[in-house]
Enzyme design. Sequence first.
Site, PDB file in Angstrom:
ATOM      1  N   PRO A  84       0.846  -1.191   0.000  1.00 46.29           N
ATOM      2  CA  PRO A  84       0.000   0.000   0.000  1.00 46.29           C
ATOM      3  C   PRO A  84       0.889   1.252   0.000  1.00 46.29           C
ATOM      4  O   PRO A  84       1.960   1.249   0.592  1.00 46.29           O
ATOM      5  CB  PRO A  84      -0.780  -0.102   1.312  1.00 46.29           C
ATOM      6  N   CYS A  85       0.447   2.285  -0.680  1.00 43.33           N
ATOM      7  CA  CYS A  85       1.353   3.435  -0.855  1.00 43.33           C
ATOM      8  C   CYS A  85       0.670   4.746  -0.556  1.00 43.33           C
ATOM      9  O   CYS A  85       1.005   5.764  -1.124  1.00 43.33           O
ATOM     10  CB  CYS A  85       1.840   3.492  -2.291  1.00 43.33           C
ATOM     11  N   GLN A  86      -0.303   4.708   0.353  1.00 41.81           N
ATOM     12  CA  GLN A  86      -1.133   5.905   0.543  1.00 41.81           C
ATOM     13  C   GLN A  86      -0.307   7.180   0.734  1.00 41.81           C
ATOM     14  O   GLN A  86      -0.658   8.219   0.251  1.00 41.81           O
ATOM     15  CB  GLN A  86      -2.072   5.717   1.749  1.00 41.81           C
TER      16      GLN A  86
END
Length: 322
Positions: A84-86
């Site tokens: 995840p790379c929010q």
Amino acid sequence: MSTYKIASFFSGCGGMDLGTEGGFEFLGKKYTRLKTQTVFATDFDKDVCEIYNLNFKNKCLQADIRDIASSDVPDHDILTGGFPCQSFSVVAQNPKRLGYDDEKGKLFFEMCRVLKDKKPKAFVAENVKGLLSANKGETFPLILQEFENAGYHVSYQVMNASHFGVPQKRERVFIVGFRDKKASENFSFPTGTLKENLTPIKDILEDEIDEKYYFSERAVEGMKKSKNSKTMNKGRAQNINEPCNTVTSHLAKVSLNSTDPVLFEKDRYRMFTPREVARIQSFPENFKLLDGKGKNYRALGNAVAPVVMWHMTKNITKALEY
Ligand SMILES: C[S@@+](CC[C@H](N)C(=O)[O-])C[C@H]1O[C@@H](n2cnc3c(N)ncnc32)[C@H](O)[C@@H]1O
């Protein structure tokens, strides 16, 4: 020839894992069983683990990756993960480095941690194309640097799923690393072979559509009155003679005023069914889903297209064999 053991992080419903294993059929084409064995899969979301466990022999461990010690991950040859790379912050030091102050941004470091501790032969990470330009382009080189610091020769490429016969114009960046320099030199990213012969949406549509997938007249009227209706391309109705725009987990909240792809058929607007979304992502017909819409949309929209991952895994295992 070896069998490569795979450990999968952020496994979701298993799009990436199905691709690394192979042994499935999509639109009449066989994707052979690859010389791999999934020895570990994990995700902290109960619903995606449930879908995963309906479909794979090796079961998905439901846990937060930050709670998994490297010593609890079995030995493996290839680590995979669509981290995840929010958000990432860049710390203005000399040289600059990735920030550690954000909870979600930290998850990427979990892959690096296990790469350092377990030293698999190779890894593959997948992410949205926007990662390349995040923080004005400052983040991505630092991510590559972290993977290099973990002991890998790293390369990356944006891949468009539609070039591999997937009925979707999904563009994602794949980062691949090898511990061994020669294996890294042996590796090339798969190039799509079907650029001239894209798979259109009309090839994957279901015949019988339940009423619950149609938008109400009120929703259509609301969309037409909305000042965005022109720029929104009428609820993003797709041209069924082309591959679909990218499907994402946001499909769980699809409306005619969102940017999610929808269909305009027989004078009515409708959303794609979960089975159609599975096909848009190149999951085979025997891939089991849950009842209902939202949980399936979220899991499928987040997945790596299995067909793209199958091509990627073939090239990675080939590079390791010399
Ligand atoms: C982009 S999706 C991965 C999809 C998967 N690669 C596939 O092909 O189906 C990212 C996944 O990371 C999981 N995730 C997010 N934070 C996590 C955490 N702290 N620990 C474990 N999993 C996490 C989410 O539940 C989600 O399923």
